[in-house]
Design a protein around this motif. Structure first.
Motif, PDB file in Angstrom:
ATOM      1  N   GLY A 116       0.828  -1.207   0.000  1.00  0.00           N
ATOM      2  CA  GLY A 116       0.000   0.000   0.000  1.00  0.00           C
ATOM      3  C   GLY A 116       0.852   1.242   0.000  1.00  0.00           C
ATOM      4  N   THR A 117       1.835   1.267  -0.871  1.00  0.00           N
ATOM      5  CA  THR A 117       2.866   2.313  -0.843  1.00  0.00           C
ATOM      6  C   THR A 117       2.386   3.666  -1.339  1.00  0.00           C
ATOM      7  OG1 THR A 117       5.243   2.587  -1.298  1.00  0.00           O
ATOM      8  CG2 THR A 117       3.827   1.984  -3.168  1.00  0.00           C
ATOM      9  N   GLY A 118       1.185   3.703  -1.957  1.00  0.00           N
ATOM     10  CA  GLY A 118       0.665   4.980  -2.464  1.00  0.00           C
ATOM     11  C   GLY A 118       1.570   5.541  -3.542  1.00  0.00           C
ATOM     12  N   GLY A 119       1.859   6.825  -3.434  1.00  0.00           N
ATOM     13  CA  GLY A 119       2.739   7.467  -4.403  1.00  0.00           C
ATOM     14  C   GLY A 119       4.214   7.309  -4.070  1.00  0.00           C
ATOM     15  N   GLY A 120       4.522   6.456  -3.106  1.00  0.00           N
ATOM     16  CA  GLY A 120       5.915   6.162  -2.780  1.00  0.00           C
ATOM     17  C   GLY A 120       6.618   7.210  -1.945  1.00  0.00           C
ATOM     18  N   GLU A 121       5.880   8.258  -1.529  1.00  0.00           N
ATOM     19  CA  GLU A 121       6.533   9.368  -0.829  1.00  0.00           C
ATOM     20  C   GLU A 121       7.237   8.920   0.443  1.00  0.00           C
ATOM     21  OE1 GLU A 121       2.994  10.749  -3.158  1.00  0.00           O
ATOM     22  OE2 GLU A 121       3.244   9.291  -1.552  1.00  0.00           O
ATOM     23  N   ALA A 122       6.593   8.024   1.196  1.00  0.00           N
ATOM     24  CA  ALA A 122       7.153   7.613   2.489  1.00  0.00           C
ATOM     25  C   ALA A 122       8.352   6.697   2.331  1.00  0.00           C
ATOM     26  CB  ALA A 122       6.081   6.933   3.335  1.00  0.00           C
ATOM     27  N   ILE A 123       8.221   5.676   1.500  1.00  0.00           N
ATOM     28  CA  ILE A 123       9.303   4.715   1.363  1.00  0.00           C
ATOM     29  C   ILE A 123      10.560   5.348   0.762  1.00  0.00           C
ATOM     30  CG2 ILE A 123       8.661   3.805  -0.891  1.00  0.00           C
ATOM     31  CD1 ILE A 123       9.404   1.044   0.092  1.00  0.00           C
ATOM     32  N   LEU A 124      10.364   6.351  -0.081  1.00  0.00           N
ATOM     33  CA  LEU A 124      11.519   7.024  -0.678  1.00  0.00           C
ATOM     34  C   LEU A 124      12.320   7.797   0.363  1.00  0.00           C
ATOM     35  CD1 LEU A 124       9.945   8.231  -4.035  1.00  0.00           C
ATOM     36  CD2 LEU A 124      11.848   6.621  -3.793  1.00  0.00           C
ATOM     37  N   THR A 125      11.682   8.188   1.461  1.00  0.00           N
ATOM     38  CA  THR A 125      12.408   8.943   2.492  1.00  0.00           C
ATOM     39  C   THR A 125      13.384   8.059   3.255  1.00  0.00           C
ATOM     40  OG1 THR A 125      10.753   8.565   4.247  1.00  0.00           O
ATOM     41  CG2 THR A 125      10.440  10.496   2.814  1.00  0.00           C
ATOM     42  N   ILE A 126      13.201   6.731   3.198  1.00  0.00           N
ATOM     43  CA  ILE A 126      14.104   5.841   3.942  1.00  0.00           C
ATOM     44  C   ILE A 126      14.984   4.991   3.038  1.00  0.00           C
ATOM     45  CG2 ILE A 126      12.449   5.707   5.847  1.00  0.00           C
ATOM     46  CD1 ILE A 126      11.898   2.775   4.945  1.00  0.00           C
ATOM     47  N   ALA A 127      14.861   5.177   1.729  1.00  0.00           N
ATOM     48  CA  ALA A 127      15.531   4.273   0.791  1.00  0.00           C
ATOM     49  C   ALA A 127      17.055   4.375   0.831  1.00  0.00           C
ATOM     50  CB  ALA A 127      15.028   4.528  -0.628  1.00  0.00           C
ATOM     51  N   ALA A 128      17.564   5.564   1.017  1.00  0.00           N
ATOM     52  CA  ALA A 128      19.017   5.747   0.990  1.00  0.00           C
ATOM     53  C   ALA A 128      19.673   5.030   2.166  1.00  0.00           C
ATOM     54  CB  ALA A 128      19.351   7.240   1.020  1.00  0.00           C
ATOM     55  N   ASP A 129      20.570   4.116   1.857  1.00  0.00           N
ATOM     56  CA  ASP A 129      21.381   3.420   2.875  1.00  0.00           C
ATOM     57  C   ASP A 129      20.575   2.608   3.867  1.00  0.00           C
ATOM     58  OD1 ASP A 129      23.697   4.632   1.803  1.00  0.00           O
ATOM     59  OD2 ASP A 129      23.331   6.436   2.980  1.00  0.00           O
ATOM     60  N   SER A 130      19.362   2.169   3.520  1.00  0.00           N
ATOM     61  CA  SER A 130      18.564   1.416   4.489  1.00  0.00           C
ATOM     62  C   SER A 130      18.474  -0.065   4.155  1.00  0.00           C
ATOM     63  CB  SER A 130      17.154   1.994   4.583  1.00  0.00           C
ATOM     64  OG  SER A 130      16.457   1.829   3.364  1.00  0.00           O
ATOM     65  N   ALA A 131      18.464  -0.421   2.889  1.00  0.00           N
ATOM     66  CA  ALA A 131      18.304  -1.818   2.490  1.00  0.00           C
ATOM     67  C   ALA A 131      18.887  -2.008   1.091  1.00  0.00           C
ATOM     68  CB  ALA A 131      16.831  -2.217   2.510  1.00  0.00           C
ATOM     69  N   LEU A 132      19.126  -3.256   0.755  1.00  0.00           N
ATOM     70  CA  LEU A 132      19.656  -3.556  -0.571  1.00  0.00           C
ATOM     71  C   LEU A 132      18.650  -3.198  -1.653  1.00  0.00           C
ATOM     72  CD1 LEU A 132      21.885  -4.915  -2.294  1.00  0.00           C
ATOM     73  CD2 LEU A 132      20.639  -7.070  -1.992  1.00  0.00           C
ATOM     74  N   LEU A 133      17.383  -3.577  -1.421  1.00  0.00           N
ATOM     75  CA  LEU A 133      16.327  -3.288  -2.384  1.00  0.00           C
ATOM     76  C   LEU A 133      15.019  -3.067  -1.648  1.00  0.00           C
ATOM     77  CD1 LEU A 133      15.424  -3.115  -5.378  1.00  0.00           C
ATOM     78  CD2 LEU A 133      14.889  -5.563  -5.246  1.00  0.00           C
ATOM     79  N   LEU A 134      14.295  -2.006  -2.021  1.00  0.00           N
ATOM     80  CA  LEU A 134      12.987  -1.697  -1.463  1.00  0.00           C
ATOM     81  C   LEU A 134      11.967  -1.760  -2.591  1.00  0.00           C
ATOM     82  CD1 LEU A 134      15.274   0.487  -0.243  1.00  0.00           C
ATOM     83  CD2 LEU A 134      13.396   0.966   1.300  1.00  0.00           C
ATOM     84  N   ILE A 135      10.910  -2.532  -2.396  1.00  0.00           N
ATOM     85  CA  ILE A 135       9.852  -2.659  -3.398  1.00  0.00           C
ATOM     86  C   ILE A 135       8.542  -2.176  -2.784  1.00  0.00           C
ATOM     87  CG2 ILE A 135       8.531  -4.220  -4.860  1.00  0.00           C
ATOM     88  CD1 ILE A 135      10.960  -6.041  -4.987  1.00  0.00           C
ATOM     89  N   GLY A 136       7.921  -1.205  -3.437  1.00  0.00           N
ATOM     90  CA  GLY A 136       6.621  -0.715  -3.002  1.00  0.00           C
ATOM     91  C   GLY A 136       5.547  -1.211  -3.945  1.00  0.00           C
ATOM     92  N   ILE A 137       4.452  -1.727  -3.391  1.00  0.00           N
ATOM     93  CA  ILE A 137       3.340  -2.180  -4.232  1.00  0.00           C
ATOM     94  C   ILE A 137       2.069  -1.432  -3.860  1.00  0.00           C
ATOM     95  CG2 ILE A 137       4.338  -4.478  -4.478  1.00  0.00           C
ATOM     96  CD1 ILE A 137       1.944  -5.421  -2.624  1.00  0.00           C
ATOM     97  N   ASP A 138       1.183  -1.308  -4.821  1.00  0.00           N
ATOM     98  CA  ASP A 138      -0.108  -0.661  -4.590  1.00  0.00           C
ATOM     99  C   ASP A 138      -1.106  -1.202  -5.597  1.00  0.00           C
ATOM    100  OD1 ASP A 138      -0.874   2.080  -2.893  1.00  0.00           O
ATOM    101  OD2 ASP A 138      -2.214   1.677  -4.576  1.00  0.00           O
ATOM    102  N   GLN A 139      -2.374  -1.262  -5.199  1.00  0.00           N
ATOM    103  CA  GLN A 139      -3.417  -1.769  -6.081  1.00  0.00           C
ATOM    104  C   GLN A 139      -3.757  -0.796  -7.208  1.00  0.00           C
ATOM    105  OE1 GLN A 139      -6.866  -2.216  -3.611  1.00  0.00           O
ATOM    106  NE2 GLN A 139      -7.187  -0.019  -3.390  1.00  0.00           N
TER     107      GLN A 139
END
Length: 251
Positions: free
Chosen positions: A53-76
């Motif tokens: 339920g990542t929506g427009g990705g605004e939130a996950i993008l704020t933590i993407a740098a240096d947090s994990a190897l790969l981040l995948i956001g999904i939404d319906q």
């Protein structure tokens, strides 16, 4: 609002706005938890993270740098994912991907992700358990409680989860997680007071969320909103409450 109406509403929001409420000016007191900051702190540099339920990705993008190897956001919503893709391109971050997908059928191999997050969106415990690594996979979710914006719903006589006993959704999710095989489960409630700085801020929120279903469709809604503002205006802003709960579960 039934599930079909909600999906249509949500898709339209994705087309016009994504899930971006940064323009809404609101002061929050009593709730200083940062959900995605806590998710980030639980990720290792070599981890795989899924955000449901990542929506427009605004939130996950704020933590993407240096947090994990790969981040995948999904939404319906295809429109939400289109917005997320634009936001990802602007960020320039190489370790983020966005996919259109239903939460009830995650098209990923079993045991792929180290961490799964889900904020203010529906999830299916069995699917989360399937895609998480079975050696300590961690799931975080933050959800809206039934008594959120209670004075606002009372003023309109309708609203998201209006009339449902507080704690119903949390207990349902806790039960489903236990049934799906999660054994280390913790939960806590978060309460706060919100002060919206202007009528425009509150109106934007109501038009782009399902807090008051079909807000603005009838002219009477705007009169009710004006009455609510007059009755709840304070020096700090227009007052309402925020009620959330967080669940952390590990396999």
């Amino acid at each position: 609002m039934n599930i079909t109406d909600y999906k249509s509403f949500y898709d339209n929001v994705g087309k016009t706005n994504g899930w971006d409420f940064s323009r809404v000016k609101c002061t929050i007191e009593g709730n200083d938890r940062d959900f995605y900051k806590e998710v980030k702190q639980s990720c290792g540099k070599g981890d795989m993270l899924l955000d449901i339920g990542t929506g427009g990705g605004e939130a996950i993008l704020t933590i993407a740098a240096d947090s994990a190897l790969l981040l995948i956001g999904i939404d319906q919503s295809a429109w939400m994912i289109e917005t997320a893709a634009r936001n990802a391109a602007k960020s320039g971050l190489p370790n983020v991907r966005f996919l259109q997908m239903e939460a009830e059928r995650l098209i990923f191999p079993a045991n792929l992700f180290n961490v799964v997050s889900c904020r203010h969106s529906e999830f299916y415990a069995e699917e989360v358990a399937r895609v998480l690594t079975n050696s300590g996979g961690l799931f975080f979710t933050q959800q809206v409680s039934e008594n959120d914006k209670f004075n606002l719903k009372l003023a309109f006589g309708r609203g998201q989860s209006f009339g449902i006993e507080a704690g119903t959704l949390k207990q349902r999710y806790l039960s489903e997680l236990r049934e799906a095989g999660f054994s280390d489960i913790q939960s806590w409630d978060i309460s706060g007071i919100e002060y919206y700085h202007a009528a425009e801020d509150l109106s934007f929120l109501l038009k782009h969320t399902p807090i008051i279903p079909d807000f603005g469709r009838e002219e009477a809604d705007f009169k009710l909103l004006q009455q609510f503002i007059e009755q709840n205006q304070t020096e700090k802003g227009i007052r309402t409450n925020s009620e959330r709960f967080v669940i952390q579960a590990r396999l």
